[in-house]
Design a protein around this motif. Structure first.
Motif, mmCIF file in Angstrom:
data_model
loop_
_atom_site.group_PDB
_atom_site.id
_atom_site.type_symbol
_atom_site.label_atom_id
_atom_site.label_comp_id
_atom_site.label_asym_id
_atom_site.label_seq_id
_atom_site.Cartn_x
_atom_site.Cartn_y
_atom_site.Cartn_z
ATOM 1 N N ILE A 98 0.825 -1.205 0.000
ATOM 2 C CA ILE A 98 0.000 0.000 0.000
ATOM 3 C C ILE A 98 0.859 1.254 0.000
ATOM 4 C CG2 ILE A 98 -0.245 0.433 2.476
ATOM 5 C CD1 ILE A 98 -3.119 0.375 -0.082
ATOM 6 N N GLU A 99 2.121 1.135 0.449
ATOM 7 C CA GLU A 99 3.035 2.274 0.389
ATOM 8 C C GLU A 99 3.555 2.481 -1.034
ATOM 9 O OE1 GLU A 99 5.880 2.765 3.755
ATOM 10 O OE2 GLU A 99 5.208 0.754 4.325
ATOM 11 N N ALA A 100 3.782 1.378 -1.752
ATOM 12 C CA ALA A 100 4.269 1.495 -3.126
ATOM 13 C C ALA A 100 3.137 1.859 -4.080
ATOM 14 C CB ALA A 100 4.923 0.184 -3.566
ATOM 15 N N VAL A 101 1.996 1.210 -3.905
ATOM 16 C CA VAL A 101 0.828 1.470 -4.763
ATOM 17 C C VAL A 101 -0.354 1.772 -3.850
ATOM 18 C CG1 VAL A 101 -0.614 0.616 -6.645
ATOM 19 C CG2 VAL A 101 1.743 -0.205 -6.411
ATOM 20 N N PRO A 102 -0.609 3.018 -3.555
ATOM 21 C CA PRO A 102 -1.667 3.366 -2.605
ATOM 22 C C PRO A 102 -3.063 3.182 -3.195
ATOM 23 C CG PRO A 102 -0.659 5.370 -3.470
ATOM 24 C CD PRO A 102 0.124 4.219 -4.027
ATOM 25 N N ASN A 103 -3.518 1.936 -3.206
ATOM 26 C CA ASN A 103 -4.828 1.640 -3.767
ATOM 27 C C ASN A 103 -5.453 0.487 -2.976
ATOM 28 O OD1 ASN A 103 -6.648 0.063 -5.876
ATOM 29 N ND2 ASN A 103 -6.525 2.191 -6.540
ATOM 30 N N ILE A 104 -6.605 0.747 -2.362
ATOM 31 C CA ILE A 104 -7.261 -0.256 -1.524
ATOM 32 C C ILE A 104 -7.757 -1.427 -2.357
ATOM 33 C CG2 ILE A 104 -9.165 -0.665 0.059
ATOM 34 C CD1 ILE A 104 -6.928 1.004 1.220
ATOM 35 N N GLU A 105 -8.228 -1.132 -3.589
ATOM 36 C CA GLU A 105 -8.739 -2.197 -4.456
ATOM 37 C C GLU A 105 -7.644 -3.212 -4.774
ATOM 38 O OE1 GLU A 105 -11.073 -4.518 -7.019
ATOM 39 O OE2 GLU A 105 -11.564 -3.118 -5.401
ATOM 40 N N LEU A 106 -6.411 -2.743 -5.015
ATOM 41 C CA LEU A 106 -5.314 -3.661 -5.290
ATOM 42 C C LEU A 106 -5.010 -4.513 -4.063
ATOM 43 C CD1 LEU A 106 -3.100 -4.688 -7.166
ATOM 44 C CD2 LEU A 106 -1.633 -2.843 -6.349
ATOM 45 N N GLU A 107 -5.042 -3.915 -2.892
ATOM 46 C CA GLU A 107 -4.786 -4.677 -1.662
ATOM 47 C C GLU A 107 -5.851 -5.765 -1.472
ATOM 48 O OE1 GLU A 107 -3.540 -3.698 2.954
ATOM 49 O OE2 GLU A 107 -5.001 -2.411 1.939
ATOM 50 N N ARG A 108 -7.102 -5.443 -1.796
ATOM 51 C CA ARG A 108 -8.167 -6.435 -1.667
ATOM 52 C C ARG A 108 -7.943 -7.589 -2.642
ATOM 53 N NH1 ARG A 108 -12.263 -8.161 -4.196
ATOM 54 N NH2 ARG A 108 -12.028 -6.663 -5.891
ATOM 55 N N ARG A 109 -7.509 -7.267 -3.855
ATOM 56 C CA ARG A 109 -7.282 -8.316 -4.841
ATOM 57 C C ARG A 109 -6.077 -9.182 -4.474
ATOM 58 N NH1 ARG A 109 -7.664 -5.299 -10.539
ATOM 59 N NH2 ARG A 109 -6.912 -7.342 -11.232
ATOM 60 N N ILE A 110 -5.079 -8.596 -3.827
ATOM 61 C CA ILE A 110 -3.945 -9.389 -3.321
ATOM 62 C C ILE A 110 -4.428 -10.349 -2.256
ATOM 63 C CG2 ILE A 110 -1.782 -9.263 -2.030
ATOM 64 C CD1 ILE A 110 -1.242 -6.601 -3.482
ATOM 65 N N SER A 111 -5.321 -9.873 -1.370
ATOM 66 C CA SER A 111 -5.889 -10.735 -0.331
ATOM 67 C C SER A 111 -6.642 -11.904 -0.948
ATOM 68 C CB SER A 111 -6.816 -9.913 0.571
ATOM 69 O OG SER A 111 -7.427 -10.725 1.550
ATOM 70 N N ASP A 112 -7.408 -11.639 -2.023
ATOM 71 C CA ASP A 112 -8.118 -12.720 -2.705
ATOM 72 C C ASP A 112 -7.135 -13.711 -3.320
ATOM 73 O OD1 ASP A 112 -10.498 -11.484 -2.048
ATOM 74 O OD2 ASP A 112 -10.741 -10.515 -4.011
ATOM 75 N N ALA A 113 -6.047 -13.202 -3.893
ATOM 76 C CA ALA A 113 -5.059 -14.082 -4.521
ATOM 77 C C ALA A 113 -4.378 -14.969 -3.487
ATOM 78 C CB ALA A 113 -4.028 -13.255 -5.283
ATOM 79 N N LEU A 114 -4.136 -14.443 -2.295
ATOM 80 C CA LEU A 114 -3.525 -15.260 -1.241
ATOM 81 C C LEU A 114 -4.461 -16.385 -0.807
ATOM 82 C CD1 LEU A 114 -1.782 -12.496 0.903
ATOM 83 C CD2 LEU A 114 -0.658 -14.316 -0.390
ATOM 84 N N ARG A 115 -5.752 -16.227 -1.090
ATOM 85 C CA ARG A 115 -6.716 -17.302 -0.821
ATOM 86 C C ARG A 115 -6.931 -18.175 -2.059
ATOM 87 N NH1 ARG A 115 -9.524 -12.981 1.688
ATOM 88 N NH2 ARG A 115 -10.966 -12.882 -0.095
ATOM 89 N N GLY A 116 -6.135 -17.923 -3.114
ATOM 90 C CA GLY A 116 -6.190 -18.756 -4.305
ATOM 91 C C GLY A 116 -7.044 -18.235 -5.431
ATOM 92 N N GLU A 117 -7.547 -16.980 -5.344
ATOM 93 C CA GLU A 117 -8.439 -16.441 -6.367
ATOM 94 C C GLU A 117 -7.688 -15.429 -7.232
ATOM 95 O OE1 GLU A 117 -11.893 -14.797 -4.568
ATOM 96 O OE2 GLU A 117 -12.259 -16.557 -3.287
ATOM 97 N N ALA A 118 -7.433 -15.808 -8.477
ATOM 98 C CA ALA A 118 -6.774 -14.886 -9.414
ATOM 99 C C ALA A 118 -7.789 -13.890 -9.956
ATOM 100 C CB ALA A 118 -6.134 -15.667 -10.554
#
Length: 396
Positions: A98-118
């Motif tokens: 979030i410091e490199a790319v300040p975007n909440i939507e990207l952080e949410r999508r990273i969280s989904d990917a860590l659960r296996g959802e591309a």
């Protein structure tokens, strides 16, 4: 995504996996017994390791690549990612994403990917650059041999220009449809009237008007073809030695009656004979469009001057008028196709917003440049510069 794009993504996922697994593997082997030392190799240049090849490949990719660990910290970022999102790839290592790319939507999508959802979707980001940028961002989980998502790889590329082109395409189709529908509807209505009232008076009244609308359609189609050729770089030029005054003179004369009827002064001045290597028919289009544009926007008592001169290595054609001028906010857009400052007034005078775009295409094809200066209520000046073939100066 196209099959080629999926293939590229698959390659990149493999590359990123190779990068991350190469880093993980040594840590798993720390407690293992050290293997027997390999036999000495003959002296030669050592081949590059697989990790070095992968790293060099990913760093050189034009698509941004970011690897994030399960704690949302950046493990790797290539130069393209830094350029895309506006951060220093070297300093971003170990930073929270979030410091490199300040975007909440990207952080949410990273969280989904860590659960296996591309996911593959556009991402809107407002950065330091003017306006909002649109990125296509693909987020994929990187799984280990236990099928656990330990890391996430992010691919990103700037789609702003493509989105702008797509909007321009849609606007172009909409405007073309409107421009064609208006005269076609008029022709249909007038012909229906003639059929229903076949008296000679109705025919004499409406047939000439229908023919006028057909001429308008024909001119519009010609303008569209010229614009398409100019934009595709296929505008054909029959180049030859041309005297600008010999091209401009007959055209100015053809507008004199129209200018006189409007009460507008029309004047051609040539400081010296100027010759260029150009297509005289295309140059005639430039003169016609600029003079017609000036006449349409100059009211009674106004003045239009067409000036021919030479400056440095350029022939200079300038069309000045004392008309209503162009608002400052519109000035940067006047050479765009279908752009009109006052759409209702322009439609009334038969303009489709293509004339100046065609002029720019012709000037560009000749290796020249066109610019405009204007002050609202004081008039407008269009300046065309073309490379000079040679200048004939009168002997004293």
């Amino acid at each position: 995504m196209t099959p080629a794009e999926w293939s590229l993504v698959a390659l990149l996922v493999g590359v990123a996996a190779g990068l991350t697994l190469a880093r993980v593997a040594p840590r798993r082997e720390e407690n293992a017994q050290p293997p027997d030392p390999p036999p000495p190799a003959p002296p030669s240049a050592p081949p590059p390791s697989g990790e070095n090849v992968f790293a060099a490949l990913v760093r050189a990719l034009p698509i941004g690549v970011i690897v994030v660990d399960r704690t949302y910290h950046v493990e790797f970022a290539n130069a393209a990612a830094g350029t895309t999102f506006g951060f220093d790839p070297g300093r971003a290592i170990a930073l929270h994403v979030i410091e490199a790319v300040p975007n909440i939507e990207l952080e949410r999508r990273i969280s989904d990917a860590l659960r296996g959802e591309a996911s593959v979707a556009p991402l809107m980001i407002t950065g330091t650059a003017p306006g909002q940028r649109t990125y296509r961002v693909s987020v994929y989980p990187l799984v280990d041999e236990n099928q656990q998502s330990r890391r996430v790889v992010i691919f990103c590329d700037d789609q702003t220009s493509l989105m702008r082109l797509d909007r321009a395409r849609k606007e172009f189709l909409s405007n073309v449809s409107h421009e064609l529908r208006t005269p076609l509807s008029s022709i249909k209505l007038m012909l229906e009237t003639v059929l229903e009232a076949p008296e000679e008076e109705a025919r004499d009244l409406f047939v000439p008007q229908a023919l006028s609308q057909v001429d308008r359609l024909n001119a519009l189609v010609g303008q569209l073809l010229d614009q398409a050729r100019a934009e595709s770089g296929q505008l054909q030029l029959a180049l030859r030695d041309v005297d600008l005054e010999q091209v401009a003179g007959p055209i100015v004369a053809s507008f004199e009656q129209h200018a006189s009827n409007k009460g507008v002064s029309l004047e051609l001045t040539a400081t010296r004979p100027v010759r260029v290597e150009a297509d005289p028919d295309r140059l005639a289009q430039v003169f016609v469009n600029l003079i017609d544009n000036a006449l349409r926007h100059t009211s009674q008592g106004g003045r239009i001057r067409i000036e021919l001169d030479a400056r440095d290595s350029d022939a200079v054609l300038r069309v000045r008028d004392t008309g209503e001028g162009i608002p400052y906010r519109d000035l940067p857009h006047i050479f765009e196709r279908f752009y009109v400052v006052d759409r209702s007034r322009t439609r009334g005078s038969g303009g489709a917003g293509l004339g100046l775009a065609i002029v720019k295409g012709i000037v560009d094809a000749h290796g020249g440049a066109i610019s405009a200066e204007s002050m609202l209520g004081r008039g407008t000046s269009f300046t065309v510069r073309l490379p000079i073939m040679r200048i004939k100066r009168e002997t004293p």
